[in-house]
Design a protein around this motif. Structure first.
Motif: not given
Length: 538
Positions: A80-102
Motif C-alpha cells: 500500500r502506498g505510503r506517500m502523498l497520493g497514497g496508492s495512486s502514487s504506487l499503483n500501475s496507473m490503470l483507470y478502471i471504474r468497474g461495471a454499472p451493475q456493480d
C-alpha cells in the motif's frame, strides 16, 4: 493546541479529492494528515519506476497478511502506498471504474444514491479524458488526466489479437458500454508521467492559505468527548501532538488504515477491543469486517524474443537508450507501466458479467520473486473479479503500538478457486493462440506438467497472491454490519466523523479501485458541502 474546521486523515486517492473540495472555501481551515512523505522521486514519476518502489518503506507500508489456511498457510504481501497520493502514487496507473451493475448492486444493498446513475456524473466531473472517448460516459474538464500509454510494447497487440482468435473482442474502452474483451488500458498519466490523485487534486492547491498538509505524521487515535470526535492524537516529528477540530474529521486512510484508527479509538467490535485493552466508545461490530480483495494467479513464460521487455546482451542498446528516449519523447523502456494491456473475460462460471480480469505483462515476471530477472518473456495475471470469500482486519499490538492483522480468507469460498482455475486455463489458451504462439514461449509457472484442475488448484494454493484492491472494512449501509451512513458518510452513532475511501464499499467492484476511491472522496465532499441531493450524485 491548533484547531481546524476539518481534518482529513490520509492523502490518498479519496483524501486528496476531499481536501481540494473542502479547502476551496477560504473560510474553512483544513488540515491533511499523511503518514508517508513526499512523492518527489524519479521512481514515482517515471512509469517503469514502480518495480523499484514495492517493498521499500519509503514508498510502501509493506503489510503482510496472516497465514491463509486455503493457501498452504502462506502469508500474503499487501503493498500500500505510503506517500502523498497514497496508492495512486504506487499503483500501475490503470483507470478502471468497474461495471454499472456493480454500483446498482450497492444501491440495492441499501446505499441510496450509489447506483450507476448516481455515480456516473461524479466520475465524469473528476475526469480529464484526453483520448476522445464517448462524452456520454467520459468527462474532459476534470482535474484527473486520463490518457493512453505513450509507447505500448508491440507484443501487447499480439496478446489482443490472440484473444480475438478465441472470441474475445478487441475493447478500446473498458469504461465504455461493456468491459468484455482485451485491449490497451487507459492510464492516469500526463505527458507520459504518473498523474496521481495528489498531482491532480492536492498539489495544484497547496498554496491555499487555509490548507495545511502534514507529512510524516502518524495518527494514533481519535479524541472523543462522549459520542463526538473532537480531535486527533498524532505522532509528529517524534513527539505526541493533539489537534482539535471544530467541524468534521474524515478518515481517508484506506481499507486497512481506516478500520485500525477506528478500533484504536474505541470504535468497533466491543468484545475484540476489550480483549486488546481498548475502552469501547461505540460498539460497531462491522468495523474491520467485510474485507474483500481480488485473488490473483500468474502465468510466466520464457521467450527468446527481444520484442518482449527484458534484460539481455541483445537488448543492451535499448537499455542504454532508455533514459534518453524517455527524456526526449516519453518513449522506450522507461515509459512502460508493465501492465499496459489486459481485459475482462467470462469463464464457464460467469453470469451476465465477466468474472476474471487479465493484467498482461510483455516481459518476464520472475518465477523466484526477484525484482529483476535476466532474459525475456511475458506473463499474465488473472484475478477473480467478484470474489465470494470475505475476510477481516483485526486490531493487534506490535511493539506497544496498534497494528493490523489482515486476514483475507482467500478461497474460503471454494467458488473463487474454481473461477480462478478456469481463468488460468483461459489465459493459457490466449498464450497458445496466434500470434502469441509465434513467440515460442516456454511456460515456467505453473509449468507444462501442471494440467488438470486439481494440479492447477494446487499451484494456486502455493503461489496465488493479491492484486492489491482491499475494500469494504468500514462499509456503508444500514444493516447490522454497516459502519457508515450512505448519504452523509457519517459513522453510525458518532458525531463529527465521516469515512471516505475504499473501506466504505459494501462489495468489491469488478476492476481496479483507484478511480472509484476518488469518486467516493468527491461524493463525501458534496455531502459535507451541502450539495442538494448529495446522496444521488446530482
Amino acid at each position: 493546541m491548533e484547531t481546524f474546521d476539518h481534518i482529513v486523515i490520509g492523502a490518498g486517492s479519496a483524501g486528496c479529492v476531499l481536501a481540494n473540495r473542502l479547502s476551496a472555501d477560504p473560510a474553512r481551515r483544513v488540515l491533511v494528515i499523511e503518514n508517508g512523505g513526499s512523492d518527489r522521486d524519479v521512481r514515482v514519476k517515471v512509469p517503469a519506476g514502480i518495480l523499484a518502489m514495492y517493498g521499500r518503506p519509503r514508498f510502501d507500508y509493506g503489510f503482510v497478511g496472516t497465514p491463509q489456511p486455503e493457501l498452504n498457510g502462506r502469508r500474503i504481501p499487501v503493498n500500500r502506498g505510503r506517500m502523498l497520493g497514497g496508492s495512486s502514487s504506487l499503483n500501475s496507473m490503470l483507470y478502471i471504474r468497474g461495471a454499472p451493475q456493480d454500483y446498482d448492486e450497492w444501491r440495492d444493498l441499501g446505499c441510496e444514491g450509489w447506483g450507476w446513475q448516481g455515480v456516473l456524473p461524479v466520475f465524469k466531473a473528476l475526469e480529464g479524458n484526453r483520448i476522445g472517448q464517448d462524452p456520454a460516459l467520459h468527462g474532459t474538464e476534470g482535474e484527473l488526466c486520463v490518457d493512453r500509454p505513450k509507447d505500448p510494447n508491440p507484443v501487447c497487440q499480439d496478446f489482443i489479437a490472440a484473444g480475438e482468435k478465441l472470441g474475445l473482442p478487441r475493447n478500446t474502452d473498458f469504461n465504455g458500454p461493456s468491459q468484455l474483451g482485451l485491449g490497451i488500458y487507459d492510464v492516469t498519466q500526463r505527458n507520459g508521467i504518473r498523474f496521481s490523485a495528489y498531482n491532480a487534486f492536492l498539489e495544484p492547491v497547496r498554496s491555499r492559505p487555509n490548507l495545511t498538509i502534514w507529512t510524516g505524521t502518524e495518527v494514533r487515535r481519535l479524541v472523543l468527548d462522549g459520542a463526538r470526535v473532537t480531535g486527533v492524537e498524532v505522532l509528529r516529528e517524534g513527539r505526541p501532538v493533539t489537534v482539535a477540530c471544530r467541524g468534521d474529521i474524515v478518515l481517508s486512510a484506506g481499507a486497512i488504515g481506516t478500520p485500525i484508527i477506528l478500533m484504536a479509538s474505541g470504535i468497533g467490535p466491543g468484545a475484540a477491543l476489550q480483549k486488546e485493552g481498548v475502552t469501547v466508545a461505540r460498539d460497531l461490530p462491522g468495523v474491520g469486517q467485510n474485507l474483500r480483495d481480488h485473488v490473483d494467479g500468474m502465468i510466466t513464460v520464457r521467450s527468446s524474443s527481444t520484442r518482449t521487455l527484458g534484460i539481455s546482451l541483445r537488448n543492451a542498446g535499448k537499455l542504454l537508450a532508455a533514459p534518453f528516449r524517455f527524456a526526449l519523447g516519453r518513449k522506450g523502456l522507461f515509459s512502460t507501466n508493465y501492465v499496459v494491456a489486459g481485459g475482462f473475460a467470462k469463464t464457464r462460471h460467469a453470469g451476465d458479467l465477466p468474472d476474471v480480469q487479465f493484467h498482461f505483462v510483455p516481459g518476464y515476471r520472475s518465477h523466484r520473486g526477484r525484482l529483476v530477472e535476466w532474459g525475456h518473456g511475458f506473463a499474465i495475471h488473472t484475478c477473480v473479479l467478484r470474489p465470494k470469500s470475505v475476510g477481516e482486519i483485526r486490531l493487534s499490538r506490535q511493539d506497544g503500538f496498534f497494528a493490523p492483522e489482515i486476514d483475507h480468507r482467500f478461497f474460503s469460498d471454494p467458488q473463487d478457486a474454481r473461477v480462478l482455475v478456469e481463468g488460468i486455463k483461459l489465459a493459457r489458451a490466449i498464450f497458445a493462440a496466434p500470434p502469441m504462439q509465434y513467440l515460442k514461449g516456454r511456460e515456467i509457472l505453473p509449468g507444462p506438467d501442471v494440467r488438470t484442475d486439481d494440479e492447477l488448484l494446487a499451484y494456486l494454493r502455493a503461489e496465488a497472491l493479491t492484486v492489491y484492491h482491499p475494500v469494504g472494512t468500514a462499509k456503508m449501509g444500514r444493516d447490522a454490519l454497516a459502519v457508515v451512513d450512505p448519504v452523509s458518510m457519517k459513522v453510525h452513532g458518532i458525531e463529527g466523523l465521516r469515512v471516505a475511501d475504499a473501506s466504505v464499499m459494501p462489495t468489491l467492484i469488478g476492476g481496479n479501485t483507484n478511480a472509484p476511491s476518488m469518486m467516493i472522496g468527491e461524493k463525501c465532499a458534496r455531502a459535507m458541502l451541502g450539495w442538494r441531493s448529495a446522496g444521488t450524485g446530482t
